[in-house]
Write an enzyme that holds these catalytic residues in place. Structure first.
Site, PDB file in Angstrom:
ATOM      1  N   ARG A  60      15.981 -30.191  -9.997  1.00 13.86           N
ATOM      2  CA  ARG A  60      16.727 -30.208 -11.457  1.00 13.86           C
ATOM      3  C   ARG A  60      15.951 -30.308 -12.487  1.00 13.86           C
ATOM      4  NH1 ARG A  60      18.485 -34.428  -8.030  1.00 13.86           N
ATOM      5  NH2 ARG A  60      17.765 -36.295  -9.142  1.00 13.86           N
ATOM      6  N   GLU A  65       0.765  -1.361  -0.043  1.00 15.04           N
ATOM      7  CA  GLU A  65       0.044  -0.015   0.123  1.00 15.04           C
ATOM      8  C   GLU A  65       0.983   1.261  -0.111  1.00 15.04           C
ATOM      9  OE1 GLU A  65      -2.034  -2.907   2.958  1.00 15.04           O
ATOM     10  OE2 GLU A  65      -0.036  -2.656   2.093  1.00 15.04           O
ATOM     11  N   ALA A 123       4.540 -40.168  10.028  1.00 15.02           N
ATOM     12  CA  ALA A 123       4.638 -39.554  11.269  1.00 15.02           C
ATOM     13  C   ALA A 123       3.764 -38.356  10.992  1.00 15.02           C
ATOM     14  CB  ALA A 123       5.889 -39.283  11.768  1.00 15.02           C
TER      15      ALA A 123
END
Length: 366
Positions: free
Chosen positions: A211, A56, A279
Site C-alpha cells: 500500500r 539479441e 525456520a
C-alpha cells in the site's frame, strides 16, 4: 576494437533496456545493444517475456540484412544456447555475422548455458564479465532461481534495538515509524509472493497487500501465501487481497519453495513472524535479510528470531552488510549470508539437512 569505457557505457544502456521487461515469471530480464565498429549504437532490444524474442534477436530485428556483419553485440546475460519457444541466441548472432559479443553475467541454466563456447567455436570474439557486479545485482532473483531451482528468498523483520519483535503482551504495532513501514510496502510490491505462517495470519489478520502512504493499493501486488495447517476463516482480511491467496500446508521448506517456483514465483518475501523466519534461517534458505531497527527497548522474551540451529559460537550465521539506510528515526540493514559468493551461491556449509522442515509450532501464534 572498442575501448573499455565504450563497452561499459553500452552495457549500462543494455541494463536500462532490460528493465523494460517483466519483473515476474521464470524468464530473465535481458537487454542488448548492437554497436558499429565505430562505436555507434545501431540497434537496441530487450526480452518482453516468455514466448517473445530474446533481447539479441529483438535487437537484430531492427537491422537490415547484413547490417549486423562485423558489429559488436553487448548483452546483459550470456546468449543462450538452447531451443525452447525460441531458437538459440548464440546461433542467431553467428548467422547475423556479429564479430564480437560482450556479456555481463554467465548463464547458469543447465539447459541454456554454453552460448559463449558456441560463439567462440564459430570464430566470434567473446568477452564476459563487463559490469558483472551491476548485472548480478539486477538479476539477483533470477540468478538464484536459475541456479537453485527455487525463488530468491528475502526474510524481513522489525525489532527493537534489543532484538524484540513485540512487547511482553504480544503487541507490536508500531515498533517502527511510517518511513520504515512505507519502505516495507514498496519492497512487498517488488516481490512475487509474500509468505506468512497461519499463526501470524490469524493473530494479525493482515491483508498482505502493498500500500501507499495514504492506504491505497500500489499498482503491483505480491501473491499472498499462507503456510501451515490451521484453517484461516473466510472472513479474514487476506481473502480481500486483489490476488487469490494460496494456502500451502507444506512441512518441507525446500519442497515449498520448489512448488512456488513451479507456479512462476521468482522472488519471495517472508514476513510471517519469528517461527517462519527462524525456520528459513535454520534451513539455510535465506538469500537476503531486511532488518528494520527501531530506537527503542522492549525487553522480555518476544524475540525477532527463535531457534536457528546455533548451539555454539562456532555455528553462528555470519552476514555481510550490503546497505545501511536511515528511514526516519529507524535503520534498515540489508544483508546477505557471508558465505554466499554471489546471487544463488549455495550456502551448503550452513545447511543442516535435518532442519529443512517447517516446525509444528508454525501453526501456533507467532
Amino acid at each position: 576494437m572498442h575501448q573499455q569505457h565504450e563497452l561499459e557505457d553500452a552495457m549500462r544502456r543494455a541494463l536500462q533496456l532490460a528493465g523494460n521487461g517483466p519483473a515476474e515469471g521464470v524468464n530473465p530480464r535481458v537487454g542488448c545493444v548492437i554497436l558499429s565498429p565505430a562505436g555507434d549504437i545501431l540497434a537496441e532490444g530487450w526480452h518482453r517475456g516468455a514466448g517473445t524474442c530474446h533481447a539479441e534477436v529483438d535487437a537484430l530485428a531492427h537491422l537490415d540484412a547484413d547490417a549486423a556483419r562485423g558489429t559488436t553485440a553487448v548483452v546483459t546475460l550470456e546468449p543462450c544456447n538452447h531451443t525452447g519457444r525460441t531458437g538459440p541466441c548464440a546461433l542467431a548472432l553467428i548467422e547475423a555475422g556479429v564479430a564480437h559479443v560482450v556479456y555481463a553475467v554467465a548463464d547458469p541454466g543447465p539447459h541454456s548455458s554454453g552460448g559463449a563456447d558456441r560463439l567462440r567455436a564459430a570464430g566470434v570474439d567473446v568477452t564476459g564479465g563487463v559490469l558483472a557486479d551491476e548485472a548480478q545485482a539486477f538479476l539477483a532473483d533470477w540468478l538464484v532461481s536459475a541456479r537453485l531451482g527455487r525463488p530468491h528468498v528475502t526474510v524481513k523483520w522489525a525489532s527493537s534495538l534489543d532484538g524484540r519483535a513485540a512487547a511482553a503482551d504480544g503487541s507490536s504495532r508500531w515498533i517502527t515509524g511510517p518511513a520504515a513501514r512505507q519502505d516495507v510496502h514498496e519492497r512487498r510490491a517488488a516481490a512475487d509472493a509474500i509468505l506468512v505462517g497461519t499463526g501470524t495470519a490469524l493473530a494479525d489478520d493482515s491483508a498482505l497487500t502493498a500500500r501507499a502512504a495514504d492506504g491505497t493499493l500500489l499498482a503491483r501486488q505480491p501473491r499472498p501465501v499462507v503456510v501451515g495447517r490451521r484453517p484461516v476463516p473466510a472472513g479474514a482480511a487476506v481473502h480481500r487481497h486483489p490476488l487469490t491467496p494460496w494456502f500451502l500446508p507444506g512441512h518441507d521448506l525446500t519442497a515449498l519453495l520448489h512448488e512456488l517456483h513451479g507456479r512462476g514465483i521468482r522472488r519471495v518475501f517472508v514476513e510471517g513472524g519469528p517461527t517462519l523466519a527462524s525456520a528459513f534461517v535454520r534451513a539455510g534458505l535465506v538469500d537476503e535479510y531486511l532488518v528494520y531497527l527501531a530506537p527503542t527497548l522492549l525487553g522480555g522474551d518476544r524475540l525477532a528470531l527463535g531457534d536457528i540451529g546455533v548451539t555454539g559460537i562456532t555455528e553462528q550465521r555470519r552476514l555481510r552488510i550490503g546497505q545501511l539506510l536511515r528511514l526516519g528515526d529507524d535503520l534498515l540493514l540489508v544483508a546477505q549470508p557471508a558465505g554466499a559468493e554471489g546471487p544463488g551461491a549455495d550456502q551448503t556449509d550452513h545447511i543442516d539437512q535435518t532442519t529443512r522442515a517447517i516446525p509444528a509450532a508454525l501453526n501456533q501464534t507467532n
